[in-house]
Design a protein around this motif. Structure first.
Motif, PDB file in Angstrom:
ATOM      1  N   ASP A   4     -19.506  20.182  12.809  1.00  0.00           N
ATOM      2  CA  ASP A   4     -19.639  18.970  12.486  1.00  0.00           C
ATOM      3  C   ASP A   4     -18.833  18.643  11.350  1.00  0.00           C
ATOM      4  O   ASP A   4     -18.135  17.360  10.911  1.00  0.00           O
ATOM      5  N   LEU A   5     -18.234  19.730  10.395  1.00  0.00           N
ATOM      6  CA  LEU A   5     -17.398  19.344   9.367  1.00  0.00           C
ATOM      7  C   LEU A   5     -15.910  19.265  10.143  1.00  0.00           C
ATOM      8  O   LEU A   5     -15.145  18.382   9.689  1.00  0.00           O
ATOM      9  N   GLY A   6     -15.726  20.138  11.119  1.00  0.00           N
ATOM     10  CA  GLY A   6     -14.451  19.880  11.823  1.00  0.00           C
ATOM     11  C   GLY A   6     -14.282  18.635  12.566  1.00  0.00           C
ATOM     12  O   GLY A   6     -13.099  17.993  12.438  1.00  0.00           O
ATOM     13  N   LEU A   7     -15.344  17.864  13.019  1.00  0.00           N
ATOM     14  CA  LEU A   7     -15.289  16.617  13.540  1.00  0.00           C
ATOM     15  C   LEU A   7     -14.768  15.575  12.415  1.00  0.00           C
ATOM     16  O   LEU A   7     -14.276  14.757  12.620  1.00  0.00           O
ATOM     17  N   LEU A   8     -15.808  15.723  11.312  1.00  0.00           N
ATOM     18  CA  LEU A   8     -15.382  14.923  10.181  1.00  0.00           C
ATOM     19  C   LEU A   8     -13.948  15.023   9.947  1.00  0.00           C
ATOM     20  O   LEU A   8     -13.105  13.815   9.744  1.00  0.00           O
ATOM     21  N   LEU A   9     -13.305  16.184   9.555  1.00  0.00           N
ATOM     22  CA  LEU A   9     -11.901  16.167   9.233  1.00  0.00           C
ATOM     23  C   LEU A   9     -11.054  15.596  10.283  1.00  0.00           C
ATOM     24  O   LEU A   9     -10.073  14.769   9.960  1.00  0.00           O
ATOM     25  N   ILE A  10     -11.310  15.723  11.642  1.00  0.00           N
ATOM     26  CA  ILE A  10     -10.578  15.396  12.604  1.00  0.00           C
ATOM     27  C   ILE A  10     -10.482  13.545  12.503  1.00  0.00           C
ATOM     28  O   ILE A  10      -9.495  12.902  12.565  1.00  0.00           O
TER      29      ILE A  10
END
Length: 149
Positions: A15-21
């Motif tokens: 979820d943090l990776g999706l937020l950064l993307i």
């Protein structure tokens, strides 16, 4: 405390990776859209938008307005994660149109430092991946849709 194992295929925090993307790609595309928005009149009458770009048989201001809507306003929705999948549809259509119609067949080109990929193809691919994964739990969609389920 959760053990961080860098040698496994398990997600550390998807979820943090999706937020950064979403934040990075949305911000980059919003910059493109903002430039088109503040220079709308000049761009609508330019040779490129008046002659080279034709969407549904229309030239000039109409396709530019659709592009500004997708690149700026839909990118803002993508950043905050509100109506994420719906906002990705105009972005996907915009990138596909640019990649397939405006600059056809230019996925890979020779650049100064070797082979370069077309930016619209890269954006299209990332938008498509976000369409399938969703915005993640750090989004307004998650906050609002979680209550209904």
């Amino acid at each position: 405390m959760k053990k961080l194992d860098l040698l496994t295929g398990n997600a550390i925090n998807a979820d943090l990776g999706l937020l950064l993307i979403r934040l990075i790609i949305g911000s980059l595309m919003a910059c493109y859209g903002y430039q088109k928005l503040i220079h709308f009149q000049e761009m609508a009458t330019s040779d490129f938008w008046a002659k080279d770009v034709s969407f549904l048989g229309m030239h000039g201001a109409f396709p530019l307005a659709l592009t500004v809507f997708a690149e700026f306003f839909c990118s803002l929705l993508l950043i905050v994660g509100l109506f994420t999948r719906l906002s990705l549809i105009p972005l996907l259509i915009c990138m596909a149109y640019i990649f397939l119609v405006v600059f056809p067949g230019s996925m890979v080109s020779n650049g100064e430092n070797g082979v370069e990929f077309n930016n619209t193809f890269v954006y299209f691919t990332i938008y498509l991946a976000l369409f399938f994964t969703g915005p993640g739990k750090y989004s307004l969609d998650y906050k609002f849709l979680r209550k209904r389920q």
